[in-house]
Write a protein that holds these residues in place. Structure first.
Motif, PDB file in Angstrom:
ATOM      1  N   ALA A 162       0.827  -1.210   0.000  1.00 45.72           N
ATOM      2  CA  ALA A 162       0.000   0.000   0.000  1.00 45.72           C
ATOM      3  C   ALA A 162       0.863   1.263   0.000  1.00 45.72           C
ATOM      4  CB  ALA A 162      -0.934  -0.004   1.209  1.00 45.72           C
ATOM      5  N   SER A 163       1.967   1.226   0.722  1.00 47.76           N
ATOM      6  CA  SER A 163       2.872   2.383   0.751  1.00 47.76           C
ATOM      7  C   SER A 163       3.488   2.635  -0.620  1.00 47.76           C
ATOM      8  CB  SER A 163       3.977   2.162   1.789  1.00 47.76           C
ATOM      9  OG  SER A 163       3.443   2.083   3.096  1.00 47.76           O
ATOM     10  N   MET A 164       3.850   1.562  -1.334  1.00 48.10           N
ATOM     11  CA  MET A 164       4.374   1.735  -2.689  1.00 48.10           C
ATOM     12  C   MET A 164       3.301   2.292  -3.618  1.00 48.10           C
ATOM     13  SD  MET A 164       7.008  -1.387  -3.499  1.00 48.10           S
ATOM     14  CE  MET A 164       6.043  -2.743  -2.829  1.00 48.10           C
ATOM     15  N   LEU A 165       2.096   1.800  -3.516  1.00 50.36           N
ATOM     16  CA  LEU A 165       1.011   2.325  -4.344  1.00 50.36           C
ATOM     17  C   LEU A 165       0.845   3.831  -4.122  1.00 50.36           C
ATOM     18  CD1 LEU A 165      -1.713  -0.468  -3.953  1.00 50.36           C
ATOM     19  CD2 LEU A 165      -0.197  -0.099  -5.909  1.00 50.36           C
ATOM     20  N   ALA A 166       0.944   4.259  -2.870  1.00 46.31           N
ATOM     21  CA  ALA A 166       0.839   5.679  -2.564  1.00 46.31           C
ATOM     22  C   ALA A 166       1.978   6.459  -3.213  1.00 46.31           C
ATOM     23  CB  ALA A 166       0.836   5.892  -1.054  1.00 46.31           C
ATOM     24  N   GLY A 167       3.192   5.911  -3.153  1.00 50.20           N
ATOM     25  CA  GLY A 167       4.336   6.594  -3.744  1.00 50.20           C
ATOM     26  C   GLY A 167       4.195   6.768  -5.243  1.00 50.20           C
ATOM     27  N   TYR A 168       3.762   5.711  -5.928  1.00 49.87           N
ATOM     28  CA  TYR A 168       3.547   5.824  -7.377  1.00 49.87           C
ATOM     29  C   TYR A 168       2.465   6.859  -7.679  1.00 49.87           C
ATOM     30  CZ  TYR A 168       6.177   1.418  -7.821  1.00 49.87           C
ATOM     31  OH  TYR A 168       7.138   0.446  -7.772  1.00 49.87           O
TER      32      TYR A 168
END
Length: 375
Positions: A162-168
């Motif tokens: 979820a944190s990576m999705l937010a970053g993208y």
């Protein structure tokens, strides 16, 4: 359920998580930063600790490529204590700095401290958290929520994705507003990210059986080197972290180039396995080809996780579905988590050592949440 079953349940849930949450996170991001604020951004720092730092590492190359801005991933301690540690800067100049602070719990002390400090120095602060009422939620000017449905208890897996999705999502929004990318291209990449759900499901089918067999062969080992370059260096960090947390294996993340300078010289190489994350489309792909030969020359037990069509035949090789190098860390989460789950299961180790005995002070994440803030 057993702890192994709990971990597998989390891994199995990742495709649906990507499918359902990527667009929702995008929708939230669209409303957070005003166009004039985005126009004023001259530099981006993504900061975090543990899995949150690896998520920052994973997405920083994509955001840099999409926006053309200087973008760096930074450990929370560095951001909290060492950014602008010399001559005090003028707050107005720092308004061009976007600080993205990542913490699923929102209570990691150094992340909170860094956010408060950099906000006081004039930076625009954006918190990425599943807990908007947390200290981070109260410290950052804007909050991008990554609240996701709860799952079984296991070392962080869903929160990392979820944190990576937010970053993208942050990177794509900045790029389309700054007009370094057309809206059509940005939307196509958003669709591609959502479509990675199928890639994660395929990676899960490919990884589960071979990794269980490998863990059976590797259960006598007590240390490992985990390698990657570019975005895959984040995969190495995450993979090493899960091995430590789940199985107590002394795992070290290292850049694939730096391995040849440093970890190459470890004593008893046949007793120290290597896991290498090697995306076939990676800019570092040629060095990976050489790395496989190096490992063979050393006799290092090896697991090569790749989507390359062909590599020199050495070690155990997992052929994952092909994705852009930018997005490889999302797919790498699956085999990394499987290896940690299987290794812990094979040697009968309790995740986090059960927070008992000499590890009892970590109960409730007290060691990272209760540290005194210095702002």
């Amino acid at each position: 359920m057993s702890q192994y079953a709990d971990f597998i349940t989390q891994i199995d849930s990742l495709p649906e998580l990507v499918k359902t949450e990527a667009r929702q996170i995008d929708d939230r991001m669209r409303l957070l930063l005003k166009t004039p604020e985005i126009y004023g951004i001259r530099q981006v720092i993504l900061l975090g600790s543990g899995d949150s730092y690896f998520a920052a590492q994973a997405v920083a190359p994509a955001i840099r490529a999409w926006t053309g801005l200087p973008v760096s991933a930074m450990l929370a301690m560095e951001a909290a204590r060492y950014v602008d540690a010399g001559v005090p800067p003028l707050a107005g100049r720092n308004r061009g700095l976007l600080v993205v602070s990542i913490s699923s719990s929102g209570e990691a002390a150094r992340v909170v401290e860094a956010t408060q400090r950099l906000r006081k120095l004039g930076a625009l602060t954006l918190g990425v958290t599943a807990s908007p009422d947390s200290r981070l939620g109260k410290s950052a000017e804007r909050i991008l929520g990554i609240t996701i449905p709860s799952s079984t208890n296991a070392p962080g897996t869903r929160s990392y994705v979820a944190s990576m999705l937010a970053g993208y999502s942050i990177g794509l929004r900045l790029a389309e507003v700054l007009m370094t990318m057309t809206m059509d291209v940005a939307n196509a990449l958003r669709t591609e990210i959502t479509g990675l759900s199928d890639k994660l499901a395929e990676a899960n089918k490919i990884s589960a059986g071979p990794i269980l067999e490998l863990a059976d062969l590797w259960q006598q080992f007590r240390s490992a080197d985990i390698l990657g370059s570019g975005p895959a260096l984040a995969s190495a960090g995450y993979g090493a972290a899960k091995l430590v947390e789940a199985a107590g294996v002394h795992a070290t993340a290292q850049d694939a180039e730096e391995f040849h300078h440093l970890n190459y010289f470890v004593a008893a190489p046949d007793q120290t396995p290597v896991v290498a994350f090697a995306a076939g489309s990676a800019r570092a792909a040629s060095r990976t080809l050489e790395l496989v030969g190096t490992l063979e020359g050393l006799g290092r037990p090896a697991l090569i996780i790749t989507d390359a069509a062909e590599l020199p035949a050495y070690g155990t090789q997992l052929r994952l579905p092909e994705v852009r190098e930018w997005f490889a860390p999302l797919v790498h989460t699956v085999p990394a988590a499987h290896l940690a789950a299987a290794w812990a299961e094979k040697i009968g180790i309790t995740h986090y050592r059960g927070h008992t005995g000499p590890w009892r002070h970590a109960q409730g994440a007290g060691l990272v949440r209760n540290s005194a803030l210095e702002v």
